[in-house]
Motif scaffolding. Structure first.
Motif, short mmCIF file in Angstrom:
data_model
loop_
_atom_site.label_atom_id
_atom_site.label_comp_id
_atom_site.label_asym_id
_atom_site.label_seq_id
_atom_site.Cartn_x
_atom_site.Cartn_y
_atom_site.Cartn_z
N CYS A 1 39.63 46.84 37.87
CA CYS A 1 38.30 46.53 38.41
C CYS A 1 37.70 45.34 37.68
O CYS A 1 37.59 45.34 36.45
CB CYS A 1 37.39 47.75 38.28
SG CYS A 1 35.76 47.46 39.01
N HIS B 1 34.70 44.40 37.58
CA HIS B 1 33.34 44.55 37.05
C HIS B 1 33.36 44.68 35.53
O HIS B 1 32.38 44.32 34.87
CB HIS B 1 32.64 45.74 37.69
CG HIS B 1 32.09 45.43 39.04
ND1 HIS B 1 31.72 46.40 39.94
CD2 HIS B 1 31.82 44.25 39.64
CE1 HIS B 1 31.26 45.82 41.05
NE2 HIS B 1 31.32 44.52 40.89
N GLY B 2 34.44 45.21 35.01
CA GLY B 2 34.65 45.19 33.56
C GLY B 2 33.66 46.01 32.75
O GLY B 2 33.32 45.62 31.62
N CYS B 3 33.22 47.15 33.26
CA CYS B 3 32.26 47.98 32.49
C CYS B 3 32.95 48.50 31.22
O CYS B 3 34.07 49.01 31.30
CB CYS B 3 31.79 49.16 33.33
SG CYS B 3 31.19 48.67 34.96
N TYR C 1 32.44 51.02 29.44
CA TYR C 1 32.56 52.47 29.30
C TYR C 1 33.45 53.08 30.38
O TYR C 1 33.54 54.30 30.50
CB TYR C 1 31.16 53.12 29.41
CG TYR C 1 30.42 52.64 30.63
CD1 TYR C 1 30.79 53.09 31.89
CD2 TYR C 1 29.40 51.70 30.53
CE1 TYR C 1 30.15 52.63 33.03
CE2 TYR C 1 28.76 51.24 31.66
CZ TYR C 1 29.13 51.71 32.90
OH TYR C 1 28.51 51.25 34.03
N CYS C 2 34.09 52.26 31.18
CA CYS C 2 34.82 52.76 32.34
C CYS C 2 35.91 53.75 31.92
O CYS C 2 36.73 53.45 31.05
CB CYS C 2 35.46 51.59 33.09
SG CYS C 2 36.33 52.13 34.57
N ALA D 1 37.96 55.05 34.32
CA ALA D 1 39.01 54.98 35.34
C ALA D 1 40.34 54.55 34.71
O ALA D 1 41.41 54.91 35.18
CB ALA D 1 38.61 54.01 36.44
N TRP E 1 41.81 46.65 30.66
CA TRP E 1 40.95 47.04 31.80
C TRP E 1 39.75 46.08 31.92
O TRP E 1 39.12 45.74 30.93
CB TRP E 1 40.45 48.46 31.61
CG TRP E 1 39.75 48.98 32.82
CD1 TRP E 1 38.41 48.96 33.06
CD2 TRP E 1 40.35 49.56 33.97
NE1 TRP E 1 38.15 49.51 34.29
CE2 TRP E 1 39.32 49.88 34.88
CE3 TRP E 1 41.68 49.84 34.34
CZ2 TRP E 1 39.56 50.47 36.12
CZ3 TRP E 1 41.91 50.43 35.58
CH2 TRP E 1 40.86 50.73 36.44
N VAL F 1 38.43 55.15 41.61
CA VAL F 1 38.85 54.60 40.31
C VAL F 1 38.84 53.07 40.28
O VAL F 1 39.56 52.43 39.50
CB VAL F 1 40.24 55.14 39.86
CG1 VAL F 1 40.15 56.59 39.45
CG2 VAL F 1 41.30 54.95 40.94
N THR F 2 38.05 52.50 41.16
CA THR F 2 37.82 51.06 41.15
C THR F 2 36.52 50.85 41.92
O THR F 2 35.97 51.80 42.45
CB THR F 2 38.99 50.29 41.81
OG1 THR F 2 38.78 48.89 41.66
CG2 THR F 2 39.12 50.60 43.29
N ASP F 3 36.02 49.60 41.95
CA ASP F 3 34.82 49.36 42.74
C ASP F 3 35.22 48.64 44.02
O ASP F 3 35.81 47.55 43.97
CB ASP F 3 33.79 48.53 41.96
CG ASP F 3 32.43 48.55 42.65
OD1 ASP F 3 32.36 48.25 43.86
OD2 ASP F 3 31.43 48.89 41.99
N LYS G 1 28.70 49.13 42.47
CA LYS G 1 27.66 48.48 41.64
C LYS G 1 27.38 47.09 42.19
O LYS G 1 26.94 46.22 41.44
CB LYS G 1 28.16 48.33 40.20
CG LYS G 1 28.21 49.60 39.39
CD LYS G 1 28.46 49.29 37.92
CE LYS G 1 28.51 50.56 37.11
NZ LYS G 1 29.87 50.95 36.79
S1 SF4 Z 1 35.55 51.26 38.27
FE1 SF4 Z 1 33.32 51.45 38.15
S2 SF4 Z 1 32.89 51.89 35.99
FE2 SF4 Z 1 35.01 51.10 36.12
S3 SF4 Z 1 34.81 48.88 35.75
FE3 SF4 Z 1 34.72 49.21 37.96
S4 SF4 Z 1 32.53 49.38 38.45
FE4 SF4 Z 1 32.77 49.65 36.27
#
Ligand code: SF4
Length: 276
Positions: free
Chosen positions: A35, A37-39, A41-42, A44, A57, A88-90, A121
């Motif tokens: 993903c 978005h690179g959060c 705390y993810c 996934a 990740w 498990v992804t955006d 998100k």
């Molecule tokens: S799967 Fe969700 S929490 Fe994980 S990086 Fe992508 S947007 Fe963020």
């Protein structure tokens, strides 16, 4: 964009719709591996077997090759149900703007009468409002904090929180069933009365159902958070496992806080993962 460079590639797709035990869903559909978005705390990444990939990740995304063909065949033989896009992804991460894989999946699912529950998100979900309004859909936006700066550090490539709130507003005004996923609430970062109240207010204003999640310390999560937390809140990484133990004093306090704030708005909420 947060300036993180992302490697893109392809991966073979064997299955499009996977059975899931997640509440309210029959299937999960994930158009991408990884993903953008690179959060930090993810969790996934805990679904991966490869540690090297897990630790990268947020810096790689694989597009599922032939997903559309596989899905088109599966919808003919699998029973109709609710599809979670994605788990498990955006589905609306930056690459989606170009490849439109989530959009093409939605078109197929609508044609066969599947219901879809979208979680994202990204404001990019509004691009597909035409499809969303024509099917049996609900849409959830994840909002961890309304603080744009903090969000840019912990969710570097996702839409700004203010944009996510605006997206929920628009969807709600268009008559779409919406929900707000407040999570993860991160101890000492996004768990103050004020921080939680600001997010709850968005759920209240947009008439969205509220789901609240705690921080989940699955495999490799602390590795992803450590560089930022060591700079921003030294000593917190070491305390987190104790604070987040099931039924800990901290979690009881947090739940009381969420309940008090939601009660003040007359807003019902559900807890996700709080007791694990
Ligand atoms: S799967 Fe969700 S929490 Fe994980 S990086 Fe992508 S947007 Fe963020």
């Amino acid at each position: 964009m947060g300036g993180i460079s992302i490697e893109y590639g392809y991966v073979k797709c064997k299955t499009a719709l996977s059975k899931t035990m997640l509440p309210g869903l029959d299937y999960s559909l994930n158009p991408y591996v990884g993903c953008g978005h690179g959060c930090i705390y993810c969790y996934a990444k805990a679904t991966l077997r490869d540690e090297v990939k897990a630790l990268k990740w947020g810096r790689f995304v694989l597009v599922k090759r032939s997903l559309i063909e596989v899905l088109a065949k599966e919808v003919l033989r699998k029973p109709r149900g609710v599809v979670g896009l994605s788990t498990v992804t955006d589905p609306y991460q930056p690459i989606e703007e170009e490849v439109k894989l989530s959009r093409r999946c939605l078109e197929i699912l609508i044609r066969r009468g599947f219901n879809v529950s979208i979680q994202t998100k990204s404001k990019l979900v509004l691009r597909d409002l035409d499809l969303i309004k024509s099917g049996n859909f609900d849409v959830g936006l994840t909002v961890t904090t309304m603080d744009d700066y903090l969000a840019s550090r912990i969710e570097p490539n996702a839409s700004k929180p203010s944009e996510r709130a605006e997206t929920l507003r628009r969807l709600s005004e268009e008559g779409v069933e919406t929900w707000l996923f407040l999570g993860p609430i991160i101890p000492e970062l996004t768990d103050s009365e004020e921080s939680i109240r600001e997010v709850v207010e968005v759920a209240y204003e947009t008439k969205s159902d509220l789901i609240v999640d705690k921080l989940n310390l699955r495999r490799w999560v602390l590795d992803g958070m450590k560089p930022f937390l060591d700079e921003y809140k030294p000593g917190l990484v070491e305390k987190l496992p104790i604070m987040l133990k099931p039924n800990s004093q901290y979690l009881r306090m947090l739940h009381d806080r969420v309940k008090r704030i939601c009660d003040a708005y007359g807003l019902k909420y559900s807890l996700f993962n709080f007791t694990q």
